[in-house]
Design an enzyme around this catalytic site. Structure first.
Site, PDB file in Angstrom:
ATOM      1  N   HIS A  32       0.827  -1.221   0.000  1.00 26.64           N
ATOM      2  CA  HIS A  32       0.000   0.000   0.000  1.00 26.64           C
ATOM      3  C   HIS A  32       0.862   1.272   0.000  1.00 26.64           C
ATOM      4  O   HIS A  32       0.410   2.337   0.396  1.00 26.64           O
ATOM      5  CB  HIS A  32      -0.958   0.014   1.196  1.00 26.64           C
ATOM      6  CG  HIS A  32      -2.060  -0.990   1.084  1.00 26.64           C
ATOM      7  ND1 HIS A  32      -3.198  -0.781   0.349  1.00 26.64           N
ATOM      8  CD2 HIS A  32      -2.174  -2.249   1.604  1.00 26.64           C
ATOM      9  CE1 HIS A  32      -3.980  -1.855   0.438  1.00 26.64           C
ATOM     10  NE2 HIS A  32      -3.372  -2.757   1.179  1.00 26.64           N
ATOM     11  N   ASP A  34       2.534   2.047  -2.983  1.00 21.73           N
ATOM     12  CA  ASP A  34       2.708   2.473  -4.377  1.00 21.73           C
ATOM     13  C   ASP A  34       1.826   3.665  -4.725  1.00 21.73           C
ATOM     14  O   ASP A  34       2.273   4.605  -5.382  1.00 21.73           O
ATOM     15  CB  ASP A  34       2.513   1.319  -5.368  1.00 21.73           C
ATOM     16  CG  ASP A  34       1.192   0.593  -5.259  1.00 21.73           C
ATOM     17  OD1 ASP A  34       0.451   0.835  -4.285  1.00 21.73           O
ATOM     18  OD2 ASP A  34       0.899  -0.228  -6.155  1.00 21.73           O
ATOM     19  N   ALA A 118      -6.039 -14.181  -4.341  1.00 21.95           N
ATOM     20  CA  ALA A 118      -5.014 -14.631  -3.402  1.00 21.95           C
ATOM     21  C   ALA A 118      -3.909 -13.605  -3.198  1.00 21.95           C
ATOM     22  O   ALA A 118      -2.966 -13.842  -2.453  1.00 21.95           O
ATOM     23  CB  ALA A 118      -4.408 -15.951  -3.887  1.00 21.95           C
ATOM     24  N   GLY A 119      -4.008 -12.464  -3.857  1.00 21.34           N
ATOM     25  CA  GLY A 119      -3.004 -11.420  -3.675  1.00 21.34           C
ATOM     26  C   GLY A 119      -1.801 -11.559  -4.577  1.00 21.34           C
ATOM     27  O   GLY A 119      -0.775 -10.922  -4.352  1.00 21.34           O
ATOM     28  N   SER A 122      -3.601 -11.555 -10.232  1.00 17.02           N
ATOM     29  CA  SER A 122      -4.044 -12.175 -11.477  1.00 17.02           C
ATOM     30  C   SER A 122      -4.561 -11.123 -12.449  1.00 17.02           C
ATOM     31  O   SER A 122      -4.417 -11.269 -13.673  1.00 17.02           O
ATOM     32  CB  SER A 122      -5.139 -13.210 -11.191  1.00 17.02           C
ATOM     33  OG  SER A 122      -6.218 -12.633 -10.477  1.00 17.02           O
ATOM     34  N   SER A 123      -5.132 -10.036 -11.934  1.00 19.56           N
ATOM     35  CA  SER A 123      -5.678  -9.005 -12.823  1.00 19.56           C
ATOM     36  C   SER A 123      -4.575  -8.334 -13.633  1.00 19.56           C
ATOM     37  O   SER A 123      -4.723  -8.125 -14.843  1.00 19.56           O
ATOM     38  CB  SER A 123      -6.456  -7.955 -12.019  1.00 19.56           C
ATOM     39  OG  SER A 123      -5.636  -7.341 -11.043  1.00 19.56           O
ATOM     40  N   GLU A 155      -7.276  -0.847 -15.297  1.00 16.44           N
ATOM     41  CA  GLU A 155      -7.856  -1.274 -14.020  1.00 16.44           C
ATOM     42  C   GLU A 155      -8.612  -0.128 -13.348  1.00 16.44           C
ATOM     43  O   GLU A 155      -9.645  -0.339 -12.711  1.00 16.44           O
ATOM     44  CB  GLU A 155      -6.771  -1.829 -13.102  1.00 16.44           C
ATOM     45  CG  GLU A 155      -7.333  -2.505 -11.882  1.00 16.44           C
ATOM     46  CD  GLU A 155      -6.663  -3.833 -11.568  1.00 16.44           C
ATOM     47  OE1 GLU A 155      -6.914  -4.341 -10.473  1.00 16.44           O
ATOM     48  OE2 GLU A 155      -5.913  -4.370 -12.403  1.00 16.44           O
ATOM     49  N   ASP A 167       1.705  -3.664  -9.425  1.00 15.97           N
ATOM     50  CA  ASP A 167       1.353  -4.978  -9.970  1.00 15.97           C
ATOM     51  C   ASP A 167       1.666  -5.067 -11.452  1.00 15.97           C
ATOM     52  O   ASP A 167       2.276  -6.037 -11.919  1.00 15.97           O
ATOM     53  CB  ASP A 167      -0.128  -5.262  -9.727  1.00 15.97           C
ATOM     54  CG  ASP A 167      -0.455  -5.399  -8.252  1.00 15.97           C
ATOM     55  OD1 ASP A 167       0.474  -5.503  -7.440  1.00 15.97           O
ATOM     56  OD2 ASP A 167      -1.659  -5.400  -7.921  1.00 15.97           O
ATOM     57  N   TYR A 217     -10.349  -0.896  -0.520  1.00 19.39           N
ATOM     58  CA  TYR A 217      -9.065  -0.444  -1.083  1.00 19.39           C
ATOM     59  C   TYR A 217      -9.134   1.045  -1.395  1.00 19.39           C
ATOM     60  O   TYR A 217      -8.242   1.827  -1.033  1.00 19.39           O
ATOM     61  CB  TYR A 217      -8.765  -1.262  -2.344  1.00 19.39           C
ATOM     62  CG  TYR A 217      -7.450  -0.959  -3.017  1.00 19.39           C
ATOM     63  CD1 TYR A 217      -6.347  -1.775  -2.825  1.00 19.39           C
ATOM     64  CD2 TYR A 217      -7.313   0.145  -3.859  1.00 19.39           C
ATOM     65  CE1 TYR A 217      -5.137  -1.518  -3.456  1.00 19.39           C
ATOM     66  CE2 TYR A 217      -6.103   0.412  -4.498  1.00 19.39           C
ATOM     67  CZ  TYR A 217      -5.026  -0.420  -4.287  1.00 19.39           C
ATOM     68  OH  TYR A 217      -3.836  -0.144  -4.912  1.00 19.39           O
TER      69      TYR A 217
END
Length: 391
Positions: A32, A34, A118-119, A122-123, A155, A167, A217
């Site tokens: 958290h 970034d 799961a962190g 994947s996105s 995103e 990410d 978030y």
């Protein structure tokens, strides 16, 4: 998986595709930070999304997802947010169109083994893989950073998650056996070898599914911005929590809601922990590095409040084990995985211990992944593009 994805594409669409492998990511420390212009320390891993893509000569995009056994189609003339996994692909296409990059109709098969929620992001793997595939097919000439920034915009605009750049950056810039410290303000970055052959990176999935788009978030991001605005009244030079210090925050504590103070305190301390962590990596001091991970988890749990009882329990189990150098919740939080640095010869014992105790406590079996640090998104095979489609 790569061969199976290719074969599925040929079965469905009858032609040879371009193959792109797009990895998930871990983040050793710097959570958290970034979107607060701080530092992060991620790496790409061996869990991945695989794309098979080829042009189809129409204005239609046809996407088959192996993980849901469904095919979804959309028109390039009507790219709008749509519920479900297709939203992430459509977000990439929309942002390419907004940037005046030519996009023609394509057929696509997407497969993967990154656990959703799961962190492991994947996105970002979905976004990075598609933009890399289309860049290869249409010869946009985009840099990896251009691709990462486009994925971030995708995103923001379609799923509506106001994520930072970490990410997408890690997905596209990863290098085998190296972690990368990214300055999320300047976008400058530096690689550091993760050279600890006696240790393995082990992820323990709480099996609590998180959804960052579920609002929490974005709430955290707003709380950080509220803290910055209050500090700016006394220190106009502070543009983000990257610029703030603990004395600055303490000076305005009475003006802040308690939760806003806690959020800012965590971020300021975490930005410093990343800097300290890279110094320890250079020294080869994994034990001290691991203690910083535990400190991060405490901050994420008590101050930033993005943990949950299951994740706290998993970290408490890790602390009981001498073979574990460090552990913490990884990713956005609210579920997902813990990341653990575990001695290689004790991985099986650690797995058995965690599985048994977690099942006793919560009545469910955690999934355990032993990961390796791998390269970022790569084009595996180049298919011939239609001559009139290249720019």
């Amino acid at each position: 998986m790569i061969q199976q994805t290719r074969e599925k594409f040929i079965q469905l669409f009858g032609k040879e595709p371009l193959i792109v492998v797009s990895p998930g990511r871990i983040n050793l420390i710097g959570e958290h930070t970034d979107y607060n212009d701080g530092f992060v320390l991620p790496a790409a891993i061996d869990k991945k999304i695989v794309y098979a893509v080829a042009l189809n000569g129409t204005r239609q995009c046809n996407v088959h997802a192996v993980f849901t056994h469904e095919t979804v189609s959309f028109s390039l003339d009507n790219v709008v947010p749509t519920p479900g996994w297709i939203n992430y692909l459509m977000g990439v296409v929309y942002q390419l169109q907004q940037g005046n990059y030519p996009v023609e109709g394509f057929d696509c098969v997407i497969a993967g083994d990154i656990p959703v929620g799961a962190g492991m992001s994947s996105s970002a793997a979905v976004e990075g893989g598609l933009v890399a595939a289309l860049d290869e097919i249409f010869q946009y000439g985009m840099s990896r950073m251009d691709m990462a920034l486009l994925g971030q915009r995708a995103e923001h605009s379609f799923p509506g998650v106001k994520c930072g750049i970490m990410d997408q950056f890690a997905n596209l810039h990863g290098k085998k056996d190296q972690v990368v410290r990214l300055d999320c303000r300047s976008l400058e970055y530096e690689y550091f070898p993760f050279d600890f052959p006696e240790y393995r990176i082990v992820l323990c999935n709480s099996m609590v599914h998180h959804s960052l788009a579920s609002s929490e978030y974005n709430v955290r991001r707003q709380q950080c911005e509220e803290g910055v605005a209050t500090i700016q009244a006394q220190h106009p030079e502070v543009k983000s929590l990257r610029d703030a210090t603990m004395p600055m925050l303490e000076a305005v504590k009475v003006q802040l809601p308690a939760k806003v103070y806690d959020r800012c305190k965590y971020v300021i301390e975490e930005i410093q922990r990343v800097q300290d962590a890279t110094t320890l990596l250079k020294k080869g001091d994994l034990q001290a590095f691991g203690q910083l991970m535990y400190a991060t988890h405490e901050g994420l749990s008590a101050l930033y409040e993005v943990s949950c009882p299951e994740l706290d329990f998993l970290v408490s189990l890790a602390k009981e084990r001498p073979e574990v150098a460090g552990a913490r919740v990884m990713g956005g939080g609210f579920g997902g995985c813990t990341i653990n640095l575990v001695k290689q010869d004790k991985v099986d014992a650690f797995r058995d211990f965690v599985t048994t105790r977690y099942q006793q406590q919560f009545g469910k079996v955690p999934e355990i992944y032993v990961t390796t640090i791998e390269n970022g998104t790569t084009v595996q095979k180049v298919a011939a593009a239609a001559p009139d489609a290249r720019v």
